[in-house]
Design a protein around this motif. Structure first.
Motif, PDB file in Angstrom:
ATOM      1  N   ILE A  15      52.170  35.487  37.964  1.00 11.61           N
ATOM      2  CA  ILE A  15      51.635  36.362  36.920  1.00 11.61           C
ATOM      3  C   ILE A  15      50.342  37.002  37.415  1.00 11.61           C
ATOM      4  CG2 ILE A  15      50.681  36.461  34.574  1.00 11.61           C
ATOM      5  CD1 ILE A  15      52.508  34.088  33.895  1.00 11.61           C
ATOM      6  N   LYS A  16      50.228  38.321  37.282  1.00 14.17           N
ATOM      7  CA  LYS A  16      49.028  39.020  37.728  1.00 14.17           C
ATOM      8  C   LYS A  16      47.890  38.778  36.727  1.00 14.17           C
ATOM      9  CE  LYS A  16      50.995  42.604  40.653  1.00 14.17           C
ATOM     10  NZ  LYS A  16      50.415  41.996  41.866  1.00 14.17           N
ATOM     11  N   HIS A  17      46.800  38.173  37.219  1.00 11.50           N
ATOM     12  CA  HIS A  17      45.643  37.837  36.409  1.00 11.50           C
ATOM     13  C   HIS A  17      44.476  38.783  36.704  1.00 11.50           C
ATOM     14  CE1 HIS A  17      47.792  34.091  35.683  1.00 11.50           C
ATOM     15  NE2 HIS A  17      46.834  33.673  34.893  1.00 11.50           N
ATOM     16  N   TRP A  18      43.786  39.175  35.638  1.00  9.77           N
ATOM     17  CA  TRP A  18      42.560  39.956  35.792  1.00  9.77           C
ATOM     18  C   TRP A  18      41.413  39.013  36.117  1.00  9.77           C
ATOM     19  CZ3 TRP A  18      37.874  39.711  33.207  1.00  9.77           C
ATOM     20  CH2 TRP A  18      36.986  40.765  33.414  1.00  9.77           C
ATOM     21  N   VAL A  19      40.683  39.328  37.192  1.00 14.28           N
ATOM     22  CA  VAL A  19      39.546  38.522  37.648  1.00 14.28           C
ATOM     23  C   VAL A  19      38.387  39.466  37.962  1.00 14.28           C
ATOM     24  CG1 VAL A  19      38.686  36.965  39.460  1.00 14.28           C
ATOM     25  CG2 VAL A  19      41.036  36.722  38.629  1.00 14.28           C
ATOM     26  N   LYS A  20      37.189  39.047  37.615  1.00 12.18           N
ATOM     27  CA  LYS A  20      35.993  39.834  37.932  1.00 12.18           C
ATOM     28  C   LYS A  20      34.925  38.903  38.486  1.00 12.18           C
ATOM     29  CE  LYS A  20      32.668  43.045  35.803  1.00 12.18           C
ATOM     30  NZ  LYS A  20      32.287  43.720  34.527  1.00 12.18           N
ATOM     31  N   ILE A  21      34.291  39.317  39.569  1.00 16.28           N
ATOM     32  CA  ILE A  21      33.244  38.523  40.211  1.00 16.28           C
ATOM     33  C   ILE A  21      31.939  39.316  40.204  1.00 16.28           C
ATOM     34  CG2 ILE A  21      32.523  37.365  42.327  1.00 16.28           C
ATOM     35  CD1 ILE A  21      35.473  37.087  43.067  1.00 16.28           C
ATOM     36  N   GLU A  22      30.871  38.651  39.801  1.00 15.52           N
ATOM     37  CA  GLU A  22      29.540  39.260  39.799  1.00 15.52           C
ATOM     38  C   GLU A  22      28.532  38.266  40.380  1.00 15.52           C
ATOM     39  OE1 GLU A  22      28.735  40.271  35.708  1.00 15.52           O
ATOM     40  OE2 GLU A  22      29.598  42.271  35.932  1.00 15.52           O
ATOM     41  N   GLY A  23      27.447  38.772  40.924  1.00 14.75           N
ATOM     42  CA  GLY A  23      26.325  37.936  41.340  1.00 14.75           C
ATOM     43  C   GLY A  23      26.525  37.164  42.628  1.00 14.75           C
ATOM     44  N   ILE A  24      27.397  37.655  43.516  1.00 19.63           N
ATOM     45  CA  ILE A  24      27.608  36.977  44.799  1.00 19.63           C
ATOM     46  C   ILE A  24      26.305  36.874  45.595  1.00 19.63           C
ATOM     47  CG2 ILE A  24      28.654  37.340  47.081  1.00 19.63           C
ATOM     48  CD1 ILE A  24      30.414  36.012  45.024  1.00 19.63           C
ATOM     49  N   GLU A  25      25.451  37.884  45.436  1.00 26.76           N
ATOM     50  CA  GLU A  25      24.187  37.908  46.178  1.00 26.76           C
ATOM     51  C   GLU A  25      23.278  36.728  45.838  1.00 26.76           C
ATOM     52  OE1 GLU A  25      23.898  40.341  42.429  1.00 26.76           O
ATOM     53  OE2 GLU A  25      25.325  40.140  44.079  1.00 26.76           O
ATOM     54  N   GLU A  63      40.935  36.160  32.949  1.00 29.32           N
ATOM     55  CA  GLU A  63      41.624  36.111  31.654  1.00 29.32           C
ATOM     56  C   GLU A  63      42.960  35.404  31.818  1.00 29.32           C
ATOM     57  OE1 GLU A  63      39.363  39.841  29.512  1.00 29.32           O
ATOM     58  OE2 GLU A  63      41.296  40.255  30.460  1.00 29.32           O
ATOM     59  N   GLN A  64      43.216  34.480  30.914  1.00 33.77           N
ATOM     60  CA  GLN A  64      44.367  33.597  31.020  1.00 33.77           C
ATOM     61  C   GLN A  64      45.691  34.362  30.872  1.00 33.77           C
ATOM     62  OE1 GLN A  64      43.159  31.048  27.779  1.00 33.77           O
ATOM     63  NE2 GLN A  64      41.139  30.945  28.734  1.00 33.77           N
ATOM     64  N   ARG A  65      46.768  33.750  31.303  1.00 29.79           N
ATOM     65  CA  ARG A  65      48.091  34.391  31.220  1.00 29.79           C
ATOM     66  C   ARG A  65      48.365  34.936  29.817  1.00 29.79           C
ATOM     67  NH1 ARG A  65      52.762  30.738  32.640  1.00 29.79           N
ATOM     68  NH2 ARG A  65      51.601  30.504  34.590  1.00 29.79           N
ATOM     69  N   GLY A  66      48.795  36.202  29.767  1.00 31.08           N
ATOM     70  CA  GLY A  66      49.103  36.833  28.491  1.00 31.08           C
ATOM     71  C   GLY A  66      47.902  37.242  27.674  1.00 31.08           C
ATOM     72  N   CYS A  67      46.698  37.147  28.240  1.00 37.74           N
ATOM     73  CA  CYS A  67      45.466  37.433  27.497  1.00 37.74           C
ATOM     74  C   CYS A  67      44.741  38.641  28.091  1.00 37.74           C
ATOM     75  CB  CYS A  67      44.524  36.235  27.542  1.00 37.74           C
ATOM     76  SG  CYS A  67      45.195  34.724  26.831  1.00 37.74           S
ATOM     77  N   GLY A  68      44.142  39.445  27.223  1.00 36.93           N
ATOM     78  CA  GLY A  68      43.316  40.551  27.680  1.00 36.93           C
ATOM     79  C   GLY A  68      44.023  41.466  28.654  1.00 36.93           C
ATOM     80  N   ARG A  69      43.491  41.573  29.875  1.00 36.90           N
ATOM     81  CA  ARG A  69      44.024  42.482  30.893  1.00 36.90           C
ATOM     82  C   ARG A  69      44.980  41.783  31.857  1.00 36.90           C
ATOM     83  NH1 ARG A  69      37.808  44.029  31.036  1.00 36.90           N
ATOM     84  NH2 ARG A  69      37.894  41.916  30.167  1.00 36.90           N
TER      85      ARG A  69
END
Length: 306
Positions: A15-25, A63-69
């Motif tokens: 299942i394709k999941h939406w993931v976002k990463i911030e603040g790696i620095e 965002e979990q499976r079936g949720c949001g994006r």
């Protein structure tokens, strides 16, 4: 993978999941944000507390499976706690990090405990904001009482009649949720009407809808030992955040978890209901950062933050 800031669509268990990463620095242990619902999303948190946390921490949203994006599974049978645990396992493998911290809100707090129980060596610290216990009867009682406390005369009259007619707790719970309107739900979830309005605007802006399907599927698929019987085996340092006006999961749930969770601290937010991250955003962020940076941890009695 080597963590890079940005948004991704990654495949976890087909299942394709939406993931976002911030603040790696910031080069910190990644803090994975786990949304509630079931069936919620991160849209509001991304625009409120999230950016404040990512100023000094590495943040991972998913965002979990079936949720949001994130895409939906092909079958309703594919919404289970066990599969959500497997998805998290694949997400962590994709991130390629040894340990992570967890921040879960509401049902996300419940999932954070499930993940910590399933992968004790891979979870560093846990933060639970208004955590739920979906399988416990106490949560239904808290919500019924919460609606009674904020409802109009007609709602209170109906709840009283449901109780007098000896309906089951499950029936009363379903009848109350089917009866309440948007204004009542906002009063139930928030103490500050201005913040409730802002939240409602962000929900509409997102165009992301929680149909309730995931909630129904998970409730119907629950098996094995209930989470509350396993909490005592979770040994990570944990911070529990609860709004004193929380009518959704409520102080009884947070107190129960705090009592069972060995290395936990419970902090009460005196101006918040179910969303301290929105009603007391700066304090919410500061408390979390202090906990993650080892500047705040005191096991024992609840601590009222004013």
């Amino acid at each position: 993978m080597k963590l890079i800031n940005g948004e991704y669509m990654i495949e976890l268990n087909g299942i394709k999941h939406w993931v976002k990463i911030e603040g790696i620095e910031n080069n910190t242990v990644p803090l994975i944000i786990i949304h509630g619902g079931p069936g919620g999303n991160h849209y509001t948190f991304e625009r409120t507390a999230g950016p404040l946390l990512s100023k000094t921490r590495t943040i991972v949203y998913y965002e979990q499976r079936g949720c949001g994006r994130t895409h939906k599974p092909t079958s309703d049978d594919d919404y289970t706690i066990e599969l959500l645990i497997e998805d998290f396992k694949e997400l962590k493998r994709w991130l390629g990090v040894e340990k992570v911290d967890l921040l879960g809100h509401s049902f996300g707090g419940e999932l954070a405990l499930e993940f910590s129980y399933a992968f004790p060596k891979e979870i560093n610290k846990i933060i639970l904001s208004g955590p739920s216990l979906m399988r416990s009867e106490i949560q239904k009682m808290v919500q019924i009482a919460g609606f009674f406390s904020v409802g109009n005369f007609e709602l209170r009259k109906n709840i009283s009649e449901f109780l007098q007619n000896y309906f089951s707790l499950e029936d009363i719970y379903e009848k109350v949720w089917n009866f309440v309107d948007t204004e009542t739900v906002d009063s139930f979830l928030f103490e500050n009407k201005r913040i409730a309005h802002k939240n409602r605007q962000l929900w509409k802006e997102s165009k992301l809808i929680n149909t309730g399907l995931m909630m129904r599927c998970i409730q119907n698929s629950c098996n094995g030992s209930p989470l509350e019987s396993r909490i005592k085996y979770i040994k990570q340092k944990a911070l529990i955040i609860a709004g004193v006006y929380d009518r959704n999961t409520g102080l009884p749930i947070s107190t129960l978890i705090h009592k069972e969770l060995p290395n936990s601290q419970l902090i009460l937010f005196e101006k918040s209901a179910h969303f301290p991250d929105l009603e007391e955003t700066d304090k919410f962020v500061n408390v979390i950062l202090e906990f993650l940076d080892n500047r705040r941890f005191n096991e024992g009695s609840p601590f009222l933050l004013n």
